[in-house]
Design an enzyme around this catalytic site. Structure first.
Site, PDB file in Angstrom:
ATOM      1  N   ARG A  86       9.863  -6.153   6.616  1.00  0.00           N
ATOM      2  CA  ARG A  86       9.477  -5.114   5.675  1.00  0.00           C
ATOM      3  C   ARG A  86      10.533  -4.014   5.674  1.00  0.00           C
ATOM      4  O   ARG A  86      11.300  -3.866   6.623  1.00  0.00           O
ATOM      5  CB  ARG A  86       8.104  -4.557   6.013  1.00  0.00           C
ATOM      6  CG  ARG A  86       8.012  -3.817   7.329  1.00  0.00           C
ATOM      7  CD  ARG A  86       6.577  -3.648   7.788  1.00  0.00           C
ATOM      8  NE  ARG A  86       5.841  -2.693   6.977  1.00  0.00           N
ATOM      9  CZ  ARG A  86       4.805  -3.017   6.207  1.00  0.00           C
ATOM     10  NH1 ARG A  86       4.372  -4.255   6.153  1.00  0.00           N
ATOM     11  NH2 ARG A  86       4.174  -2.106   5.510  1.00  0.00           N
TER      12      ARG A  86
ATOM     13  N   LYS B  27       0.186   2.796   3.048  1.00  0.00           N
ATOM     14  CA  LYS B  27      -0.678   3.408   2.045  1.00  0.00           C
ATOM     15  C   LYS B  27      -1.717   4.303   2.697  1.00  0.00           C
ATOM     16  O   LYS B  27      -2.079   5.339   2.166  1.00  0.00           O
ATOM     17  CB  LYS B  27      -1.355   2.313   1.204  1.00  0.00           C
ATOM     18  CG  LYS B  27      -0.462   1.807   0.089  1.00  0.00           C
ATOM     19  CD  LYS B  27      -1.165   0.774  -0.754  1.00  0.00           C
ATOM     20  CE  LYS B  27      -1.190  -0.564  -0.066  1.00  0.00           C
ATOM     21  NZ  LYS B  27      -1.724  -1.637  -0.890  1.00  0.00           N
TER      22      LYS B  27
ATOM     23  N   GLU C 154      -2.801  -4.937  -2.922  1.00  0.00           N
ATOM     24  CA  GLU C 154      -4.204  -4.587  -2.833  1.00  0.00           C
ATOM     25  C   GLU C 154      -4.346  -3.225  -3.523  1.00  0.00           C
ATOM     26  O   GLU C 154      -3.623  -2.282  -3.184  1.00  0.00           O
ATOM     27  CB  GLU C 154      -4.607  -4.474  -1.355  1.00  0.00           C
ATOM     28  CG  GLU C 154      -6.076  -4.235  -1.194  1.00  0.00           C
ATOM     29  CD  GLU C 154      -6.500  -4.048   0.260  1.00  0.00           C
ATOM     30  OE1 GLU C 154      -5.698  -4.304   1.177  1.00  0.00           O
ATOM     31  OE2 GLU C 154      -7.654  -3.642   0.463  1.00  0.00           O
TER      32      GLU C 154
HETATM   33  P1  ATP Z   1       0.744  -0.828   3.455  1.00  0.00           P
HETATM   34  O1  ATP Z   1       0.945  -1.292   4.862  1.00  0.00           O
HETATM   35  O2  ATP Z   1       1.704   0.206   3.019  1.00  0.00           O
HETATM   36  O3  ATP Z   1      -0.663  -0.441   3.159  1.00  0.00           O
HETATM   37  P2  ATP Z   1       0.296  -3.398   2.477  1.00  0.00           P
HETATM   38  O4  ATP Z   1       1.146  -4.502   2.996  1.00  0.00           O
HETATM   39  O5  ATP Z   1      -1.078  -3.279   3.006  1.00  0.00           O
HETATM   40  O6  ATP Z   1       1.097  -2.072   2.568  1.00  0.00           O
HETATM   41  P3  ATP Z   1      -0.240  -4.638  -0.012  1.00  0.00           P
HETATM   42  O7  ATP Z   1      -0.746  -4.029  -1.263  1.00  0.00           O
HETATM   43  O8  ATP Z   1      -1.113  -5.564   0.725  1.00  0.00           O
HETATM   44  O9  ATP Z   1       0.183  -3.437   0.922  1.00  0.00           O
HETATM   45  O10 ATP Z   1       1.185  -5.279  -0.243  1.00  0.00           O
HETATM   46  C1  ATP Z   1       1.584  -6.045  -1.332  1.00  0.00           C
HETATM   47  C2  ATP Z   1       2.848  -6.763  -0.956  1.00  0.00           C
HETATM   48  O11 ATP Z   1       3.882  -5.847  -0.643  1.00  0.00           O
HETATM   49  C3  ATP Z   1       2.650  -7.643   0.266  1.00  0.00           C
HETATM   50  O12 ATP Z   1       3.207  -8.901   0.002  1.00  0.00           O
HETATM   51  C4  ATP Z   1       3.408  -6.923   1.346  1.00  0.00           C
HETATM   52  O13 ATP Z   1       3.918  -7.828   2.282  1.00  0.00           O
HETATM   53  C5  ATP Z   1       4.489  -6.188   0.574  1.00  0.00           C
HETATM   54  N1  ATP Z   1       4.922  -4.993   1.283  1.00  0.00           N
HETATM   55  C6  ATP Z   1       4.152  -3.982   1.721  1.00  0.00           C
HETATM   56  N2  ATP Z   1       4.876  -3.065   2.395  1.00  0.00           N
HETATM   57  C7  ATP Z   1       6.152  -3.515   2.384  1.00  0.00           C
HETATM   58  C8  ATP Z   1       7.392  -3.014   2.917  1.00  0.00           C
HETATM   59  N3  ATP Z   1       7.460  -1.869   3.600  1.00  0.00           N
HETATM   60  N4  ATP Z   1       8.517  -3.757   2.716  1.00  0.00           N
HETATM   61  C9  ATP Z   1       8.458  -4.899   2.018  1.00  0.00           C
HETATM   62  N5  ATP Z   1       7.337  -5.421   1.490  1.00  0.00           N
HETATM   63  C10 ATP Z   1       6.192  -4.744   1.665  1.00  0.00           C
HETATM   64 MG    MG Z   2      -2.398  -4.988   2.852  1.00  0.00          MG
END
Ligand code: ATP
Ligand code: MG
Length: 565
Positions: free
Chosen positions: A267, A277, A38
């Site tokens: 994760r 983020k 995102e």
């Molecule tokens: P955050 O919680 O840091 O905001 P998010 O999951 O909201 O991260 P996205 O941009 O939606 O961020 O994530 C894109 C992809 O990265 C998703 O498939 C998510 O599952 C993966 N991802 C995010 N954080 C991690 C992590 N700590 N370890 C592994 N994969 C991750």
């Molecule tokens: Mg997300």
């Protein structure tokens, strides 16, 4: 790719599952994955795990495989174009390529709208007029079922009309939502008629003002996967409870080109790090770091600027592997992987971070000799260089102790130490200024101790230290970065209501002016060095200028803080 990331990894549970699908010729043996960020912030090292997995699978299963980069841009209020560009740059930097397969969920808005109409026509979606508060109250709890909305039994015609009017902008934000009609008594709260469209009068970075209703993530994501014929939708564990909704949508929406399925993996969480983020944005917005690319940040742009390498990150992701259970990875493991990679490639130089002058009283005044040193003992092809040595030198303040502690084997008053690749020196006198600060160490050197020869008639020399010749040394700014937080789990320490920033390490950045050997004159921004005996450093790609280099400490040479725990 030079490292082993393109070679098949040992089979984890995801790879086993995919291998079974390929051998059963599911989707004609194709493997199509996606990385779906995102664009509401810059990527962090946790995302690197997901990138290495998804793009790695495409490489491992070539030629019948590919990985898409898809921006999940369904939430216009938080998303910005600058993040799109930075995410693309980060994925490329990690060494991966989406080829022609760059997508945006917003490109599917019209199709997603059509799918919603399809659900309404099948009696599987309805417009709800309840207020957000009423909806929350009627959702039930983990132990009690929800209560059906009074609008749940609306006719298909009325729902079609209201949904079209939602799109046309006839209603205010929050006045109505479109909900999937699933099961208000489901033990899974995500299945209790989740909202799939909401009214949002927000400008979108790609679609502008053409929409005032936006699909929810849980609705847009599986259908975007299906539209791109994704075969395996891999995400992190927190989406496990969303899987039934994912499957419900894939099963109930008509005319989907693909039939993806979702699986979850744990994760990445790292010690001494926050990895969301939202929290990283807070650090940036509050000016607690210099920006998303502050070298202390766990963002890809931050670690890149600090001097971490893409190969090290890929190897790290391979080392940690994939599991189904949450775990906490030691930041020391990441640093170890970075060190291993830099050890292969970084040119060695002599630099003194906290200089103390040494005068060799018996060394000829005008003499400058050139000592030939190996640039990288790990790679002969990197050649050799000449490093000047003369009567006045600098050594590091840490390598001298006026009152030595036990076990200190470097320079002490009256003691002897070896200058690396040169000869042994004996400290004869400590000169101080009026305030008692050491300004100079007057030493004698022993010509007979060159080339590793032992002193004759004196005790064995136990310490070897590095040095730079004073007259030729260059002054450079060195930024000594350390971990950003002083507790292992800042999120946990802060608790739900606490503020994680209170656990920031006040000593995460120290700036010193170092003395460095003159060969560095030819260094360019964005180059890796090992300061011998000190650590790995990177010429800052942002603030370095020709003739005015800034070095970022990438990682210490030894695993300092892991041992100190
Ligand atoms: P955050 O919680 O840091 O905001 P998010 O999951 O909201 O991260 P996205 O941009 O939606 O961020 O994530 C894109 C992809 O990265 C998703 O498939 C998510 O599952 C993966 N991802 C995010 N954080 C991690 C992590 N700590 N370890 C592994 N994969 C991750
Ligand atoms: Mg997300």
């Amino acid at each position: 790719m030079s490292d082993s990331a393109s070679a098949p990894a040992s089979l984890d549970f995801i790879r086993e599952m995919i291998a079974a699908d390929v051998s059963a010729q599911r989707n004609d043996g194709w493997v199509i994955t996606r990385f779906p960020p995102e664009p509401n912030g810059c990527l962090h090292i946790g995302h690197a795990k997901s990138i290495c997995l998804n793009f790695g699978l495409a490489l491992e299963n070539a030629p019948n495989a590919r990985c898409h980069l898809r921006f999940d841009d369904t939430n216009p209020t938080k998303e910005e174009v600058e993040y799109v560009d930075s995410i693309k740059q980060d994925v490329k930097w990690l060494g991966f390529d989406w080829g022609d397969h760059l997508y945006y969920a917003s490109d599917y808005f019209e199709k997603l709208y059509g799918f919603a109409v399809n659900l309404i026509k099948k009696g599987l979606a309805y417009v709800d007029d309840q207020t957000p508060e009423q909806m929350r109250a009627n959702r039930g709890t983990l132990t009690a079922p929800g209560t059906a909305s009074p609008y749940r039994e609306r006719s298909v015609e009325e729902n079609l009309d209201l949904f079209a009017r939602m799109r046309a902008g006839e209603f205010k934000e929050g006045e109505r939502v479109l909900r999937a009609r699933i099961d208000m008594a489901s033990p899974n709260m995500n299945m209790r008629d989740p909202a799939i469209y909401r009214i949002l009068r927000a400008h979108h970075h790609r679609t502008g003002d053409s929409w005032c209703i936006y699909p929810m993530y849980d609705y847009a994501h599986p259908l975007s996967d299906a539209l791109e014929s994704i075969t395996h939708s891999l995400c992190t564990l927190e989406f496990e409870h969303h899987r039934p909704l994912y499957e419900w949508l894939i099963a109930n929406v008509d005319g989907l080109p693909g039939q993806p399925y979702q699986r979850e993996f744990a994760r990445l969480s790292l010690t001494y790090t926050v990895m969301s983020k939202r929290k990283l944005l807070r650090l940036v917005k509050d000016g607690l770091v210099s920006g998303w690319d502050d070298p202390r940040m766990p963002t890809i742009s931050g670690i890149r600027r600090r001097g971490y390498t893409p190969a090290a990150i890929r190897n790290f992701c391979k080392t940690i592997g994939l599991t189904k259970y949450p775990s906490l990875t030691d930041l020391g493991l990441l640093e170890h992987t970075v060190r291993e990679d830099l050890n292969q490639h970084a040119q060695r130089v002599y630099a003194v971070l906290r200089p103390v002058k040494v005068v060799l009283t018996n060394y000829p005044e005008d003499q400058i000799e050139q000592i030939e040193l190996v640039n990288n003992p790990e790679n002969e092809a990197d050649g050799k260089r000449l490093v000047p040595l003369s009567r006045e030198l600098y050594i590091d303040a840490d390598d001298f102790m006026e009152v030595p502690s036990q076990g200190f084997h470097r320079l002490v008053p009256g003691g002897e130490v070896r200058l690396k690749y040169a000869f042994c020196i004996i400290c004869q006198e400590v000169i101080k200024d009026a305030a008692g600060n050491i300004t100079e160490l007057r030493c004698t050197y022993d010509e007979a101790t060159r080339h590793g020869a032992k002193p004759v008639g004196r005790p064995k020399v136990k310490g070897t230290i590095h040095w730079v010749s004073a007259a030729q040394a260059m002054d450079v700014e060195v930024r000594l970065y350390d971990k950003l937080f002083s507790v292992e789990q800042p999120d946990e320490a802060a608790g739900d209501d606490g503020d994680f920033t209170q656990f920031m390490n006040p000593h995460s950045l120290e700036i010193v002016t170092a003395k460095i050997e003159p060969s560095i004159d030819s260094a360019k921004p964005g180059a890796h060095y090992q300061f011998e005996r000190v650590g790995y450093f990177f010429t800052d790609p942002v603030d370095s200028q020709p003739g005015r280099l800034v070095f970022n400490r990438t990682v210490q040479l030894k695993d300092g803080f892991v041992k100190a725990k």
